[in-house]
Design an enzyme around this catalytic site. Structure first.
Site, PDB file in Angstrom:
ATOM      1  N   ILE A 150       5.568  -0.694   0.712  1.00  0.00           N
ATOM      2  CA  ILE A 150       4.324  -0.305   0.036  1.00  0.00           C
ATOM      3  C   ILE A 150       4.285  -0.883  -1.371  1.00  0.00           C
ATOM      4  CG2 ILE A 150       2.988   1.648  -0.819  1.00  0.00           C
ATOM      5  CD1 ILE A 150       4.143   3.284   1.516  1.00  0.00           C
ATOM      6  N   VAL A 157      10.968  -0.124 -10.899  1.00  0.00           N
ATOM      7  CA  VAL A 157      12.122   0.781 -10.864  1.00  0.00           C
ATOM      8  C   VAL A 157      12.523   1.045  -9.422  1.00  0.00           C
ATOM      9  CG1 VAL A 157      12.999   3.030 -11.599  1.00  0.00           C
ATOM     10  CG2 VAL A 157      11.224   1.892 -12.953  1.00  0.00           C
ATOM     11  N   LYS A 214       5.286  12.483  -1.192  1.00  0.00           N
ATOM     12  CA  LYS A 214       4.750  13.781  -0.778  1.00  0.00           C
ATOM     13  C   LYS A 214       5.614  14.971  -1.197  1.00  0.00           C
ATOM     14  CE  LYS A 214       4.365  11.921   3.448  1.00  0.00           C
ATOM     15  NZ  LYS A 214       4.030  10.505   3.254  1.00  0.00           N
ATOM     16  N   VAL A 248      -1.751  11.438   1.819  1.00  0.00           N
ATOM     17  CA  VAL A 248      -2.314  11.882   3.104  1.00  0.00           C
ATOM     18  C   VAL A 248      -3.305  10.834   3.604  1.00  0.00           C
ATOM     19  CG1 VAL A 248      -3.649  13.652   4.299  1.00  0.00           C
ATOM     20  CG2 VAL A 248      -2.089  14.315   2.454  1.00  0.00           C
ATOM     21  N   GLY A 284       8.195  -1.922  12.578  1.00  0.00           N
ATOM     22  CA  GLY A 284       8.060  -1.367  11.231  1.00  0.00           C
ATOM     23  C   GLY A 284       7.037  -0.253  11.134  1.00  0.00           C
ATOM     24  N   LYS A 315       2.083  16.721   4.748  1.00  0.00           N
ATOM     25  CA  LYS A 315       0.670  16.336   4.603  1.00  0.00           C
ATOM     26  C   LYS A 315      -0.244  17.541   4.801  1.00  0.00           C
ATOM     27  CE  LYS A 315       1.430  11.577   6.180  1.00  0.00           C
ATOM     28  NZ  LYS A 315       1.215  10.595   7.263  1.00  0.00           N
ATOM     29  N   GLY A 330       0.510   1.992   7.486  1.00  0.00           N
ATOM     30  CA  GLY A 330       0.511   0.571   7.167  1.00  0.00           C
ATOM     31  C   GLY A 330       0.568   0.338   5.678  1.00  0.00           C
TER      32      GLY A 330
END
Length: 803
Positions: free
Chosen positions: A461, A490, A566, A596, A651, A669, A784
């Protein structure tokens, strides 16, 4: 003396009526410990009324009597309202005796009598607050500050700490673990007479007592939450400053801003304690923390003003060494703590003009006359002042230009720069300073802001967001009128931080060469104390509980937060509320739509409905893109764990697919969605059906796949039963109308809205007062890297609207 002790100071506005006293008691119940110190001013306008009474006493006895009776009724009323009769009686008797003594006062009002009379206000408020706290089972004792604070008379009396410290130590030892309610504003001299500590004397005595008692923190509670970029009564878009450097605060105080006084800050600079400013009327509305570090900023932070300024003009005459005489006068005034707000030097005319507040001007004039400087001295009225305060303001070309530009048509007497470079001060002939403050604030602070971004997490991400940010950066800056710079990347072990900016296209390529060891604190501290950027945004795209535990610290450092993590949003209610409260108190923003539904605007939709007056009654859906894909493919032709293996290789799952299969991710969530919906929920109250049998929980990932037959048999049996009924299996999250929350496998008809999805899609069906019969449905890709990166960028866009 204990290092855990704190000191709370309450001003007169915080004790203005019985409701205020009750509010103060609630604050102390929540924010203080049994050994804390409490310093108080006189209640409401008591001191001013005593001054009015003394003035009337020498002119009109009838008016003086009326004032004293009104004040007596006010003080008696406070006691009667707050205490039951048996506890009020001794206080009422004391009050009546004291007012009787005051009414017998005759003769000329000497300085000694004047100080004694004014000291009554603090005695009354401290005595009542101590009694009221004890009544509420918060044991407290009143202490008169004159019993230990020592000072001699002067224009600005200074507490003699060497004489005061042993006396305070004795009192603290005597009372042990018990709240002490101490009078502010007063000390005693060698002759045993009351010495008033001057303007803002209660704040000054609070920080002095805090330093002497080795308190870790002094909190000054008043009717404002702290320091704003301008007076919020004059400038509607003035913003609260959660952090202020000590030297900037000192400069603001030197310029007589009502929220601070320079002497208040002196003990802070000379000790290890922190200083916070908070609002007693709205304790959770935010605060300003004064940091005991030197600022190295880029320009103005605050626009301040004064309506009433007096000018002391000194004419040395011809034939004198002007520079030497001027410097001697300024040094002498500084030693006497009578520094001017601003100064204009005119060597060709042999004249120095010194700007003072009304309260200080007379003392400065008398001091200069007494020191016989051998010059003509005049006091002139009819001036105002406007100033821009902030480290670097005098060398910031945009701020200097903006300041002078807004003053070009104003009746300016002179403009001066402070020697420290911390302020630009304009002294004007009497004018409407409110409009000037608004115009200067708009000119200086609506210019382009600089926003720094620290990315935590550089995996799938994080890397996708870096690519998206690199593409969108120029357009975002053009659209928002701000600059956005990536300054840190980081990960759990290392970090790369460069306040000059990091090219997002090269961030991952160069990371290993540039990164240094990450202790979890250093990068945060550097960002907290940087002064190159107006705003700092931490973007957390990790799943780290360690980083989530630092969210409060991020808020307290004055930073904003955007996260896909989360952990904090689904933590226990206490932990979650602490984070929410930390961001609210500092006026910072925490955006977490990416937690979410990836890029789907689920949280925003729910929040917008509630903010518009709707009431969420139920939410259901498929919250996991991974489980959505798995159950869309699971028709019995391929064993379930083979599908898991295929998703893992593509993945679509976490590195350990059991993190998706055990339902914990969906549970988190659902907790976040429930809280957005207004439901107070604990994570453990959610009924979660895990797809990981106990026998497979503690195996390696390879062994999990090898022994997956156990899971295959369980799900094959459930699928067969569902297929007999013409149904399919789906992994559903539900928040019901009664607040119950469940996560697990359900059998649905193929036509059901929650069953008929594209692979990897999420769907959220939101029922509410307005969407009762036909739920609001949000559906789309729920997994994704690209869509999650898009959600983060969307939050960055939204945050830029709020800055």
């Amino acid at each position: 003396m204990t290092s855990a002790r704190q000191l709370h100071k309450f001003g007169g506005s915080s004790l203005a009526d019985p409701e205020c006293y009750k509010r103060v008691a609630n604050i102390l119940q929540e924010h203080s410990n049994g050994s804390d110190l409490i310093v108080v001013s006189a209640a409401g306008s008591t001191t001013n009324r005593l001054i009015d009474w003394l003035a009337a006493l020498e002119k009109d006895g009838r008016i003086a009597h009326e004032i004293l009776q009104q004040l007596r009724q006010f003080q008696l009323g406070l006691v009667e309202e707050l205490l039951p009769e048996e506890k009020a009686s001794p206080l009422l008797e004391q009050l009546n005796q004291e007012f009787l003594a005051l009414s017998d006062l005759t003769g000329p009002i000497t300085n000694v009598i004047y100080a004694d009379v004014l000291g009554h206000g603090e005695v009354w408020s401290s005595r009542l607050l101590a009694a009221f706290l004890s009544h509420l089972d918060m044991e407290a004792t009143q202490v008169d500050s004159r019993d230990f604070l020592r000072a001699e008379r002067g224009a600005q009396p200074e507490v003699e700490r060497a004489r005061s410290l042993p006396l305070l130590k004795e009192i603290l030892a005597q009372h042990g673990k018990r709240r002490l309610v101490i009078t502010g504003f007063m000390a005693r001299n060698h002759a045993g007479e009351t010495v008033l500590l001057g303007r803002n004397g209660s704040d000054y005595s609070a920080t002095v007592i805090g330093a002497l008692s080795e308190s870790t923190r002094v909190t000054i509670w008043s009717d404002v939450a702290g320091v704003y970029s301008a007076d919020p009564r004059k400038v509607s878009d003035a913003c609260l400053l959660p952090l202020l450097r000590l030297d900037e605060a000192s400069e603001l105080a030197r310029l007589a801003a009502p929220v601070l006084h320079s002497r208040t800050l002196q003990p802070v600079a000379q000790s290890a304690m922190d200083l916070s400013l908070r609002c007693s009327y709205q304790p959770d509305s935010g605060s300003t923390r004064i940091e005991r570090v030197l600022a190295s900023g880029r320009g103005a932070k605050i626009i301040t003003s004064l309506d009433e300024i007096l000018m002391v003009q000194i004419h040395f005459g011809a034939g004198h060494d002007f520079t030497r005489l001027k410097d001697e006068v300024i040094r002498s005034l500084t030693r006497a703590q009578l520094q001017p707000l601003a100064m204009q030097s005119q060597p060709d005319q042999g004249c120095v003009s010194l700007a003072y507040t009304v309260e200080i001007a007379t003392s400065a004039l008398s001091y200069l006359q007494d020191t016989a400087v051998g010059a003509e001295i005049k006091l002139k009225e009819g001036y105002s002042m406007v100033a821009a305060v902030g480290a670097g303001v005098t060398i910031n070309p945009n701020h200097c230009y903006g300041f002078y530009q807004q003053l070009k048509n104003a009746p300016v007497e002179f403009i001066s720069e402070s020697d420290s470079g911390l302020s630009l001060v304009a002294v004007l002939r009497k004018t409407d300073v409110a409009k000037l403050v608004t115009d200067i604030h708009s000119q200086l602070f609506q210019a382009q802001k600089r926003v720094a971004i620290a990315l935590c997490g550089k995996g799938n991400i994080g890397s996708s967001w870096l690519s998206l940010f690199a593409e969108q950066k120029v357009e975002l800056e053009k659209r928002r009128g701000m600059s956005f710079d990536l300054v840190a990347v980081v990960d759990s072990q290392t970090y790369w931080l460069d306040l000059k900016g990091i090219d997002p296209k090269q961030a991952l390529v160069s990371f290993n060469d540039e990164a240094i060891a990450n202790d979890g604190q250093e990068w945060l501290n550097i960002l907290a104390h940087q002064s190159d950027y107006d705003e700092v945004v931490v973007m957390d795209v990790t799943a780290s509980a360690v980083l989530a535990a630092q969210y409060e610290q991020i808020a307290e450092h004055g930073m904003h937060l955007i996260c896909a993590n989360k952990v904090a949003g689904s933590a226990s209610s206490d932990d979650y509320q602490r984070v929410v409260s930390a961001f609210e108190k500092t006026g910072r923003h925490w955006l977490y739509n990416a937690t979410v539904g990836a890029g789907l605007p689920v949280n925003y939709a729910i929040r917008d409905l509630r903010n518009s007056g709707d009431e969420i009654t139920a939410v259901s859906g498929i919250f996991s893109g991974t489980l959505s894909w798995l159950f869309q493919q699971f028709d019995g032709s391929i064993p379930f764990t083979d599908l898991v293996d295929l998703a893992w290789q593509q993945g679509l799952t976490e590195p350990d697919p059991r993190s998706d299969l055990d339902g914990s991710d969906v549970m988190r969530k659902l907790v976040i969605v429930a809280r957005e919906s207004g439901v107070d929920i604990e994570p453990e109250s959610v009924k979660v059906e895990s797809l990981v049998p106990d026998a497979l929980k503690n195996l390696s990932t390879d062994d999990f796949f090898e022994q997956g037959k156990i899971l295959n048999e369980l799900l094959s049996e459930r699928l067969a039963k569902a297929q007999k009924q013409g149904k399919v299996l789906r992994y559903i999250a539900r928040l019901n109308r009664n607040g119950e929350a469940t996560v697990g496998v359900e059998a649905l008809s193929p036509e059901h809205a929650l069953a008929n999805l594209l692979p990897c899609d999420n769907i959220f069906a939101i029922e509410s007062k307005w969407y009762k019969d036909n739920p609001l449905v949000i559906r789309g890709p729920g997994a994704g890297r690209a869509v999650t990166a898009g959600a983060l960028q969307s939050d960055l866009n939204r945050l830029s609207n709020l800055l």
